[in-house]
Scaffold this active site. Sequence first.
Site, PDB file in Angstrom:
ATOM      1  N   GLU A   1       5.805  46.129  94.674  1.00  0.00           N
ATOM      2  CA  GLU A   1       5.707  47.520  94.218  1.00  0.00           C
ATOM      3  C   GLU A   1       5.666  47.666  92.711  1.00  0.00           C
ATOM      4  O   GLU A   1       5.253  48.703  92.206  1.00  0.00           O
ATOM      5  CB  GLU A   1       6.926  48.305  94.714  1.00  0.00           C
ATOM      6  CG  GLU A   1       7.024  48.279  96.195  1.00  0.00           C
ATOM      7  CD  GLU A   1       8.298  48.939  96.671  1.00  0.00           C
ATOM      8  OE1 GLU A   1       8.677  48.642  97.795  1.00  0.00           O
ATOM      9  OE2 GLU A   1       8.889  49.740  95.923  1.00  0.00           O
TER      10      GLU A   1
ATOM     11  N   CYS B   1      12.277  41.009 109.384  1.00  0.00           N
ATOM     12  CA  CYS B   1      13.052  41.703 108.348  1.00  0.00           C
ATOM     13  C   CYS B   1      14.499  41.809 108.835  1.00  0.00           C
ATOM     14  O   CYS B   1      14.830  41.291 109.909  1.00  0.00           O
ATOM     15  CB  CYS B   1      12.451  43.091 108.070  1.00  0.00           C
ATOM     16  SG  CYS B   1      13.039  43.840 106.535  1.00  0.00           S
TER      17      CYS B   1
ATOM     18  N   HIS C   1      10.792  46.499 113.472  1.00  0.00           N
ATOM     19  CA  HIS C   1      10.640  47.943 113.274  1.00  0.00           C
ATOM     20  C   HIS C   1      10.521  48.690 114.590  1.00  0.00           C
ATOM     21  O   HIS C   1      10.442  49.910 114.607  1.00  0.00           O
ATOM     22  CB  HIS C   1       9.438  48.218 112.368  1.00  0.00           C
ATOM     23  CG  HIS C   1       9.552  47.501 111.052  1.00  0.00           C
ATOM     24  ND1 HIS C   1       8.995  46.250 110.850  1.00  0.00           N
ATOM     25  CD2 HIS C   1      10.211  47.812 109.920  1.00  0.00           C
ATOM     26  CE1 HIS C   1       9.293  45.851 109.623  1.00  0.00           C
ATOM     27  NE2 HIS C   1      10.034  46.768 109.044  1.00  0.00           N
TER      28      HIS C   1
ATOM     29  N   ARG D   1      12.567  62.815 103.682  1.00  0.00           N
ATOM     30  CA  ARG D   1      13.387  61.703 103.224  1.00  0.00           C
ATOM     31  C   ARG D   1      13.491  61.665 101.705  1.00  0.00           C
ATOM     32  O   ARG D   1      12.486  61.708 101.011  1.00  0.00           O
ATOM     33  CB  ARG D   1      12.746  60.388 103.656  1.00  0.00           C
ATOM     34  CG  ARG D   1      13.478  59.625 104.715  1.00  0.00           C
ATOM     35  CD  ARG D   1      14.840  59.170 104.354  1.00  0.00           C
ATOM     36  NE  ARG D   1      14.878  57.735 104.182  1.00  0.00           N
ATOM     37  CZ  ARG D   1      14.849  56.866 105.195  1.00  0.00           C
ATOM     38  NH1 ARG D   1      14.800  57.272 106.442  1.00  0.00           N
ATOM     39  NH2 ARG D   1      14.877  55.580 104.945  1.00  0.00           N
ATOM     40  N   CYS D   2      14.727  61.574 101.223  1.00  0.00           N
ATOM     41  CA  CYS D   2      14.949  61.495  99.783  1.00  0.00           C
ATOM     42  C   CYS D   2      15.747  60.244  99.459  1.00  0.00           C
ATOM     43  O   CYS D   2      16.511  59.765 100.283  1.00  0.00           O
ATOM     44  CB  CYS D   2      15.750  62.702  99.294  1.00  0.00           C
ATOM     45  SG  CYS D   2      14.926  64.259  99.613  1.00  0.00           S
TER      46      CYS D   2
ATOM     47  N   GLU E   1      26.033  41.618 106.378  1.00  0.00           N
ATOM     48  CA  GLU E   1      25.865  42.715 105.394  1.00  0.00           C
ATOM     49  C   GLU E   1      26.552  44.020 105.798  1.00  0.00           C
ATOM     50  O   GLU E   1      26.105  45.108 105.426  1.00  0.00           O
ATOM     51  CB  GLU E   1      24.372  42.964 105.088  1.00  0.00           C
ATOM     52  CG  GLU E   1      23.658  41.735 104.539  1.00  0.00           C
ATOM     53  CD  GLU E   1      22.205  41.977 104.147  1.00  0.00           C
ATOM     54  OE1 GLU E   1      21.806  43.130 103.932  1.00  0.00           O
ATOM     55  OE2 GLU E   1      21.465  40.976 104.054  1.00  0.00           O
TER      56      GLU E   1
ATOM     57  N   LEU F   1      14.782  72.251 101.497  1.00  0.00           N
ATOM     58  CA  LEU F   1      13.596  72.077 102.348  1.00  0.00           C
ATOM     59  C   LEU F   1      13.829  70.956 103.357  1.00  0.00           C
ATOM     60  O   LEU F   1      13.445  71.061 104.526  1.00  0.00           O
ATOM     61  CB  LEU F   1      12.358  71.781 101.485  1.00  0.00           C
ATOM     62  CG  LEU F   1      11.042  71.643 102.260  1.00  0.00           C
ATOM     63  CD1 LEU F   1      10.704  72.924 103.020  1.00  0.00           C
ATOM     64  CD2 LEU F   1       9.886  71.286 101.319  1.00  0.00           C
ATOM     65  N   LYS F   2      14.482  69.908 102.909  1.00  0.00           N
ATOM     66  CA  LYS F   2      14.819  68.806 103.829  1.00  0.00           C
ATOM     67  C   LYS F   2      15.607  69.348 105.023  1.00  0.00           C
ATOM     68  O   LYS F   2      15.275  69.092 106.179  1.00  0.00           O
ATOM     69  CB  LYS F   2      15.666  67.771 103.078  1.00  0.00           C
ATOM     70  CG  LYS F   2      16.234  66.682 103.955  1.00  0.00           C
ATOM     71  CD  LYS F   2      17.346  65.919 103.214  1.00  0.00           C
ATOM     72  CE  LYS F   2      18.032  64.920 104.108  1.00  0.00           C
ATOM     73  NZ  LYS F   2      17.165  63.789 104.480  1.00  0.00           N
TER      74      LYS F   2
HETATM   75  N1  GLN Z   1      18.701  40.938 103.439  1.00  0.00           N
HETATM   76  C1  GLN Z   1      18.207  42.252 103.650  1.00  0.00           C
HETATM   77  C2  GLN Z   1      18.422  42.688 105.094  1.00  0.00           C
HETATM   78  O1  GLN Z   1      18.407  41.875 105.944  1.00  0.00           O
HETATM   79  C3  GLN Z   1      16.751  42.350 103.332  1.00  0.00           C
HETATM   80  C4  GLN Z   1      16.269  43.751 103.475  1.00  0.00           C
HETATM   81  C5  GLN Z   1      14.825  43.963 103.140  1.00  0.00           C
HETATM   82  O2  GLN Z   1      14.035  43.075 103.240  1.00  0.00           O
HETATM   83  N2  GLN Z   1      14.461  45.157 102.778  1.00  0.00           N
HETATM   84  O3  GLN Z   1      18.601  43.840 105.377  1.00  0.00           O
HETATM   85 ZN    ZN Z   2      12.341  42.808 104.774  1.00  0.00          ZN
END
Ligand code: GLN
Ligand code: ZN
Length: 747
Positions: free
Chosen positions: A597, A718, A686, A507-508, A476, A17-18
């Site tokens: 969560e 973020c 975002h 999304r999975c 990272e 389905l995805k």
């Molecule tokens: N250190 C992670 C990053 O910068 C933190 C990610 C997150 O907050 N979901 O991607």
């Molecule tokens: Zn974050």
Amino acid sequence: MATYVIGFPRIGEQRELKKALESYWSGKSSQEELKKTASDLRKRHWVYQKNAGIDLISINDFSFYDNMLDTTIMLNAVPEKYKDIEDELDRYFAMARGDKTHKAMEMTKWFNTNYHYIVPELNENMEFKANTSKIKEELEEIKELGITPKINLIGPITYVRLSKVEGNANNIIEKLIPVYKEIINEFKDYTIQMDEPYFVTNPTNQDLELLEKTYNELAKDANIYVATYFEHSNEANAVLAKTPIKGMFLDFVAGNENSIKELVNTGKEIGIGIVNGRNVWVNDIEKSAEFIKGLTEAVDSEKVHIGSSCSLLHVPYTLKYETKMDEDIKSWISYALEKLDEIRVINKLVKNEELSATDKEVLEGNKIAISTRKTSKKIHDTIVQDRVSNLTEKDKHRSMPFEERIKLQHENLKYPILPTTTIGSFPQTPELRKLRRDYKNSLISEEKYKEEIKKMIAECVKFQEEIDLDVLVHGEFERNDMVEYFGEQLNGVAFSQNGWVQSYGSRCVKPPLIYGDVSRPKDMTVEWITYAQSLTNRPMKGMLTGPVTMLNWSFVRDDQPRKDTAYQMALAIRDEVEALEAAGIKVIQVDEAALREGYPLRNEKRAEYEDWAITSFRITTSSVKPETQIHTHMCYSEFSDIMDAIEDMDADVISIENARSDNSLLKIFKERGYKGEIGPGVYDIHSPRIPSTQEMVEQINAILEVLPAEKVWVNPDCGLKTRKWEEVKPSLKNMVEAAKEVRNKLK
Ligand code: GLN
Ligand code: ZN
């Protein structure tokens, strides 16, 4: 006595389905093709259930995107702004995910799962109207297979309570009752399952009055079974016992405190959801059968049904494709199809029915799995267990109070007022993804791989120095995902090949399996971080994922309390913290993106969760020297209800999601006299938009209206992994300039 499942996954065992959805969305296939795939999948899933011996098979559990959104369509609660879209399906997808001219509706987590639903937008003036075309279509299809289904509906109270409402929510529920009544009448010959999981979350008296009134009305002359899941719903159970419903389907895994007394007294039927729809470990079939037999001594066995605790939507499909998984681990797992077998065999044992050859095989395999899980060396590691039982108070506290150690940190790190930093990740480019993939598939050597990653780290460090950030990160680049990266290196954690679970829309996710005692056999990040540190004199921030987030995004073993697994995870990550510190790293960030969560659905259980969750974080971060600075990061902006826990984490610096315009979030930190330093995101990562220096100056100034400058860090809200370099470079440059501008004014 019937067998049932609350609902079945729909994304397809090969994510059919995805693929069909994404192909349709990108214009590569037609609506007919998409509908054909959907119809084929539904039939396949019904046949699976039928062949497995499930009596009550659902329709309307299928969805092109989400069942809450389907309910919005069923009730004609489509917001005005989408009404210009002619085509029904395209309108549906515009609501779910937006299109060129329409913004998507909001999406949020379905209770404490990782499944996201589309939040209905309701107001009192809406003209609700029944639209049962989806149900009728599925009904026709299933009848062709000779199956009489149960029809799944999301109940009116849960639907409205999970909506964004303009005006009075209770009036909306009142308005919806006749619409539901009409729908129920249309299908009055069928069993109808009304999902009301809202009632597992401490309902108010008003909620309960409404519940009684609603089901007095809806359940008259109908076959209504109310389903709750993810917790017990005792308040609702007692109330519904007084209404004309036929019975309830209850969660006896997460909600094993469910009381059925009142329901039994009023002659209701009870569905015992004993097979876990939320987790993947095998059910103890014999034990479950004994439990239910015990119940049927008091309850007429005709009135007891056996099923899944919640929809099987939250587990993967079938072990058939797990060809690479360790055979022992595989034997301890059940996905949706294997769970159907468990339900059937439990049912037969309870009824003392003769087992078929297949049933016997299932039961034998199950008994072996249950017994090997108790003793297997792959699960049980006495060294790890001893470490956990030898934990003392000292392990849970920094050696010096914050007020004193922060001074040492300032001397040690020498960062200016309003220090600048980032959250950790830098852009994950297609080339980078390819590099990691090639390495994973052994197309390039380890040496070559490391060389390439180090090049990226070096460039990233150089860029950060150029724009004059104060505390740097390595970027990272070696990580696909913040949980998977660590899970892959830890003992006691495994990965599936095909364990996909729907997260939202197409999304999975494939959650790691924490199956055994957790430990860290060797360094996980030290090589990368120390390399990055070797390139600069500025502090390099070590970057780790915290124990609570590791658990909350995994399938966690159910053969010991979650707390024990969390402490093991905490110690494993602490080992990495200590290794980083020993290698000369002075700032270490432990991300707890998913702390929120994991909160229980019941208020009375929050304290217990907070206790072990926060303690886990502290175990991970408390053994460092006072001058080593601990950061943490959380991706949300709602803290008012968890402020005690946040303070209790005792981090030196916390970075959090973008402060909303009114600074309401920061005011909470201020009112509470939060002692640590805080980095409220000064721009939203975002969006691809590049924020100007000026707007970030304003943002920082707004923050300084609430918080003292000595406590404030300047950072994005973020990680930057989803952004492009073209966006990241100017944005961060502007951010540093903004910090400097404000700094100068402060002087
Ligand atoms: N250190 C992670 C990053 O910068 C933190 C990610 C997150 O907050 N979901 O991607
Ligand atoms: Zn974050």
